[in-house]
Design a protein around this motif. Sequence first.
Motif, PDB file in Angstrom:
ATOM      1  N   THR A 184       0.819  -1.219   0.000  1.00 51.23           N
ATOM      2  CA  THR A 184       0.000   0.000   0.000  1.00 51.23           C
ATOM      3  C   THR A 184       0.855   1.273   0.000  1.00 51.23           C
ATOM      4  OG1 THR A 184      -0.128  -0.025   2.419  1.00 51.23           O
ATOM      5  CG2 THR A 184      -1.892  -1.155   1.206  1.00 51.23           C
ATOM      6  N   PRO A 185       1.628   1.522  -1.050  1.00 48.05           N
ATOM      7  CA  PRO A 185       2.417   2.760  -1.081  1.00 48.05           C
ATOM      8  C   PRO A 185       1.540   3.976  -1.368  1.00 48.05           C
ATOM      9  CG  PRO A 185       2.598   1.627  -3.176  1.00 48.05           C
ATOM     10  CD  PRO A 185       1.789   0.722  -2.271  1.00 48.05           C
ATOM     11  N   ASN A 186       1.979   5.151  -0.878  1.00 45.22           N
ATOM     12  CA  ASN A 186       1.355   6.376  -1.363  1.00 45.22           C
ATOM     13  C   ASN A 186       2.026   6.758  -2.677  1.00 45.22           C
ATOM     14  OD1 ASN A 186       3.793   7.679  -0.725  1.00 45.22           O
ATOM     15  ND2 ASN A 186       3.023   8.504   1.208  1.00 45.22           N
ATOM     16  N   SER A 187       1.636   7.870  -3.253  1.00 42.46           N
ATOM     17  CA  SER A 187       2.146   8.209  -4.584  1.00 42.46           C
ATOM     18  C   SER A 187       3.661   8.388  -4.586  1.00 42.46           C
ATOM     19  CB  SER A 187       1.453   9.466  -5.116  1.00 42.46           C
ATOM     20  OG  SER A 187       1.578  10.538  -4.200  1.00 42.46           O
ATOM     21  N   LYS A 188       4.208   8.986  -3.526  1.00 43.88           N
ATOM     22  CA  LYS A 188       5.661   9.192  -3.472  1.00 43.88           C
ATOM     23  C   LYS A 188       6.385   7.869  -3.304  1.00 43.88           C
ATOM     24  CE  LYS A 188       9.369  11.662  -3.518  1.00 43.88           C
ATOM     25  NZ  LYS A 188       9.779  12.310  -4.775  1.00 43.88           N
ATOM     26  N   GLU A 189       5.865   7.016  -2.452  1.00 38.48           N
ATOM     27  CA  GLU A 189       6.485   5.710  -2.249  1.00 38.48           C
ATOM     28  C   GLU A 189       6.382   4.843  -3.497  1.00 38.48           C
ATOM     29  OE1 GLU A 189       5.246   6.174   2.412  1.00 38.48           O
ATOM     30  OE2 GLU A 189       4.071   4.887   1.078  1.00 38.48           O
ATOM     31  N   ALA A 190       5.263   4.972  -4.210  1.00 35.87           N
ATOM     32  CA  ALA A 190       5.106   4.234  -5.463  1.00 35.87           C
ATOM     33  C   ALA A 190       6.134   4.706  -6.491  1.00 35.87           C
ATOM     34  CB  ALA A 190       3.691   4.425  -6.011  1.00 35.87           C
ATOM     35  N   GLU A 191       6.400   6.016  -6.489  1.00 34.64           N
ATOM     36  CA  GLU A 191       7.435   6.551  -7.376  1.00 34.64           C
ATOM     37  C   GLU A 191       8.805   5.998  -7.009  1.00 34.64           C
ATOM     38  OE1 GLU A 191       9.652  10.830  -8.247  1.00 34.64           O
ATOM     39  OE2 GLU A 191       7.548  10.835  -7.599  1.00 34.64           O
ATOM     40  N   MET A 192       9.101   5.939  -5.718  1.00 33.07           N
ATOM     41  CA  MET A 192      10.397   5.438  -5.279  1.00 33.07           C
ATOM     42  C   MET A 192      10.555   3.943  -5.589  1.00 33.07           C
ATOM     43  SD  MET A 192      10.621   7.493  -1.649  1.00 33.07           S
ATOM     44  CE  MET A 192      12.260   6.934  -1.201  1.00 33.07           C
ATOM     45  N   LEU A 193       9.459   3.209  -5.539  1.00 30.23           N
ATOM     46  CA  LEU A 193       9.496   1.784  -5.846  1.00 30.23           C
ATOM     47  C   LEU A 193       9.638   1.518  -7.341  1.00 30.23           C
ATOM     48  CD1 LEU A 193       6.782   0.182  -3.525  1.00 30.23           C
ATOM     49  CD2 LEU A 193       9.154  -0.578  -3.752  1.00 30.23           C
ATOM     50  N   SER A 194       8.921   2.298  -8.136  1.00 31.55           N
ATOM     51  CA  SER A 194       8.832   2.016  -9.572  1.00 31.55           C
ATOM     52  C   SER A 194       9.743   2.861 -10.439  1.00 31.55           C
ATOM     53  CB  SER A 194       7.389   2.222 -10.043  1.00 31.55           C
ATOM     54  OG  SER A 194       7.031   3.607  -9.958  1.00 31.55           O
ATOM     55  N   GLY A 195      10.159   4.036  -9.900  1.00 28.66           N
ATOM     56  CA  GLY A 195      10.935   4.966 -10.710  1.00 28.66           C
ATOM     57  C   GLY A 195      10.075   5.861 -11.578  1.00 28.66           C
ATOM     58  N   ILE A 196       8.763   5.753 -11.455  1.00 27.67           N
ATOM     59  CA  ILE A 196       7.828   6.554 -12.259  1.00 27.67           C
ATOM     60  C   ILE A 196       7.196   7.634 -11.381  1.00 27.67           C
ATOM     61  CG2 ILE A 196       5.655   6.518 -13.546  1.00 27.67           C
ATOM     62  CD1 ILE A 196       6.295   3.664 -14.364  1.00 27.67           C
ATOM     63  N   SER A 200      -0.750  11.361 -11.428  1.00 26.54           N
ATOM     64  CA  SER A 200      -2.094  11.145 -11.953  1.00 26.54           C
ATOM     65  C   SER A 200      -2.440   9.666 -11.858  1.00 26.54           C
ATOM     66  CB  SER A 200      -2.166  11.579 -13.420  1.00 26.54           C
ATOM     67  OG  SER A 200      -1.336  10.730 -14.227  1.00 26.54           O
ATOM     68  N   ILE A 201      -3.698   9.360 -12.087  1.00 24.45           N
ATOM     69  CA  ILE A 201      -4.137   7.963 -12.083  1.00 24.45           C
ATOM     70  C   ILE A 201      -3.427   7.182 -13.187  1.00 24.45           C
ATOM     71  CG2 ILE A 201      -6.088   6.427 -12.506  1.00 24.45           C
ATOM     72  CD1 ILE A 201      -6.160   7.628  -9.759  1.00 24.45           C
ATOM     73  N   ALA A 202      -3.218   7.830 -14.332  1.00 23.88           N
ATOM     74  CA  ALA A 202      -2.501   7.157 -15.429  1.00 23.88           C
ATOM     75  C   ALA A 202      -1.081   6.793 -15.005  1.00 23.88           C
ATOM     76  CB  ALA A 202      -2.480   8.057 -16.659  1.00 23.88           C
ATOM     77  N   ASP A 203      -0.418   7.720 -14.296  1.00 27.53           N
ATOM     78  CA  ASP A 203       0.920   7.417 -13.766  1.00 27.53           C
ATOM     79  C   ASP A 203       0.856   6.255 -12.786  1.00 27.53           C
ATOM     80  OD1 ASP A 203       1.901   9.628 -15.174  1.00 27.53           O
ATOM     81  OD2 ASP A 203       1.734  10.962 -13.436  1.00 27.53           O
ATOM     82  N   ALA A 204      -0.163   6.281 -11.925  1.00 26.13           N
ATOM     83  CA  ALA A 204      -0.303   5.240 -10.902  1.00 26.13           C
ATOM     84  C   ALA A 204      -0.493   3.867 -11.531  1.00 26.13           C
ATOM     85  CB  ALA A 204      -1.470   5.569  -9.978  1.00 26.13           C
ATOM     86  N   ARG A 205      -1.206   3.815 -12.640  1.00 31.56           N
ATOM     87  CA  ARG A 205      -1.393   2.532 -13.338  1.00 31.56           C
ATOM     88  C   ARG A 205      -0.048   1.972 -13.800  1.00 31.56           C
ATOM     89  NH1 ARG A 205      -6.509   1.167 -16.295  1.00 31.56           N
ATOM     90  NH2 ARG A 205      -8.210   2.168 -15.147  1.00 31.56           N
ATOM     91  N   LYS A 206       0.774   2.838 -14.358  1.00 30.11           N
ATOM     92  CA  LYS A 206       2.087   2.383 -14.823  1.00 30.11           C
ATOM     93  C   LYS A 206       2.954   1.922 -13.653  1.00 30.11           C
ATOM     94  CE  LYS A 206       2.052   5.685 -18.684  1.00 30.11           C
ATOM     95  NZ  LYS A 206       2.675   6.923 -19.233  1.00 30.11           N
ATOM     96  N   ALA A 207       2.936   2.710 -12.573  1.00 29.59           N
ATOM     97  CA  ALA A 207       3.743   2.364 -11.408  1.00 29.59           C
ATOM     98  C   ALA A 207       3.257   1.066 -10.777  1.00 29.59           C
ATOM     99  CB  ALA A 207       3.692   3.498 -10.383  1.00 29.59           C
ATOM    100  N   ALA A 208       1.951   0.903 -10.661  1.00 33.48           N
ATOM    101  CA  ALA A 208       1.393  -0.305 -10.055  1.00 33.48           C
ATOM    102  C   ALA A 208       1.760  -1.541 -10.848  1.00 33.48           C
ATOM    103  CB  ALA A 208      -0.124  -0.173  -9.937  1.00 33.48           C
ATOM    104  N   THR A 209       1.752  -1.424 -12.163  1.00 31.93           N
ATOM    105  CA  THR A 209       2.116  -2.550 -13.017  1.00 31.93           C
ATOM    106  C   THR A 209       3.557  -2.976 -12.771  1.00 31.93           C
ATOM    107  OG1 THR A 209       0.552  -1.842 -14.733  1.00 31.93           O
ATOM    108  CG2 THR A 209       2.318  -3.335 -15.407  1.00 31.93           C
ATOM    109  N   LEU A 210       4.453  -2.004 -12.646  1.00 27.75           N
ATOM    110  CA  LEU A 210       5.857  -2.323 -12.379  1.00 27.75           C
ATOM    111  C   LEU A 210       6.031  -2.926 -10.982  1.00 27.75           C
ATOM    112  CD1 LEU A 210       7.739   0.712 -13.961  1.00 27.75           C
ATOM    113  CD2 LEU A 210       7.927  -1.680 -14.634  1.00 27.75           C
ATOM    114  N   ILE A 211       5.320  -2.381 -10.008  1.00 26.58           N
ATOM    115  CA  ILE A 211       5.432  -2.895  -8.637  1.00 26.58           C
ATOM    116  C   ILE A 211       4.919  -4.326  -8.566  1.00 26.58           C
ATOM    117  CG2 ILE A 211       4.634  -2.587  -6.267  1.00 26.58           C
ATOM    118  CD1 ILE A 211       4.552   0.471  -6.898  1.00 26.58           C
ATOM    119  N   ALA A 212       3.791  -4.582  -9.224  1.00 26.57           N
ATOM    120  CA  ALA A 212       3.258  -5.945  -9.240  1.00 26.57           C
ATOM    121  C   ALA A 212       4.253  -6.911  -9.886  1.00 26.57           C
ATOM    122  CB  ALA A 212       1.929  -5.981  -9.986  1.00 26.57           C
ATOM    123  N   GLY A 213       4.991  -6.411 -10.871  1.00 25.18           N
ATOM    124  CA  GLY A 213       5.984  -7.228 -11.540  1.00 25.18           C
ATOM    125  C   GLY A 213       7.149  -7.623 -10.643  1.00 25.18           C
TER     126      GLY A 213
END
Length: 308
Positions: A184-196, A200-213
């Motif tokens: 359950t990352p917030n947007s900043k943590e998702a960026e740090m995890l994924s590099g994205i 926006s929600i579109a950004d979050a979709r890309k980041a979530a896909t990488l994190i799930a990977g």
Amino acid sequence: MSAKKIIVVGSTNMDMVVKTSHIPVPGETVLGGSFFMNPGGKGANQAVAVARLGGEVSFISKVGNDIFGKQSSQLFEEEGISTRYLLADAGEPSGVALITVDAHGENSIVVASGANANLLPKDLEAALNEIAGAGILLMQLEIPMETVHFAAKYAASLGIKVILNPAPMNTLTPELLQHVHIITPNSKEAEMLSGIPVNSIADARKAATLIAGMGVKNVVITMGAQGALILEDGRFEEVPARPVEAVDTTAAGDVFNGALAVALSEGKTLAEAVQFACQAAAISVTRLGAQSSIPHRNELIVSNLPRL
């Protein structure tokens, strides 16, 4: 114990909060307004959120043998949280957090871990039977990573759902992530995890896909006023936030995670649980402080928020 039981393993701090017009930049001194102390720590906040929202919770943590540690123990008992696994460290003081909150409700936090840094795998051994009887294990990253790894691996081996709130951000190995059911990352943590960058929600979709990977089955990215994005078994779902006027965002993520665990323990779907969590977090940001901002279950009903 039952599948509804939630185990929270994490930190306990005393928060020292100053309200000010803006968060100072390096080298700047700002004259602040009100000051208060409030019990906090991400683990403690999440345990209190679970208890107030109707969940059955056991909390595993470590405090100093000092006044803050004694106050924490008393407060947990008042919340109905068992202090059986609240350990006292003889060598380190209780953790403290220095928090600045600006006029827009945004915050800046520095944590001195204290006894939290000494919550080690050996400390969990006495609680293994307690963990084994639970349905959900909820953790954050204000305790040693070796302890997070140990608990996640043990819980996952028994089929217990592990929810990891990756805050504050630390290095997450594939070995750890394979044991995590929901991250359950917030947007900043998702960026740090994924590099994205997640704006926006579109950004979050890309980041979530990488994190799930990276090995996590389910990803929930919290985005404040934009709500939350779920990636569950390869499917996306967006959950809007309830519009509110934020006063202090401290502990909003902790309220979200505690509420998420409660709803899941009641058999709700992930989408229903995220909706419930967004609603609880929305109430918390309208109040000052960490644990002082956490709502009770009946407040969600009073506020016309559906009880799931």
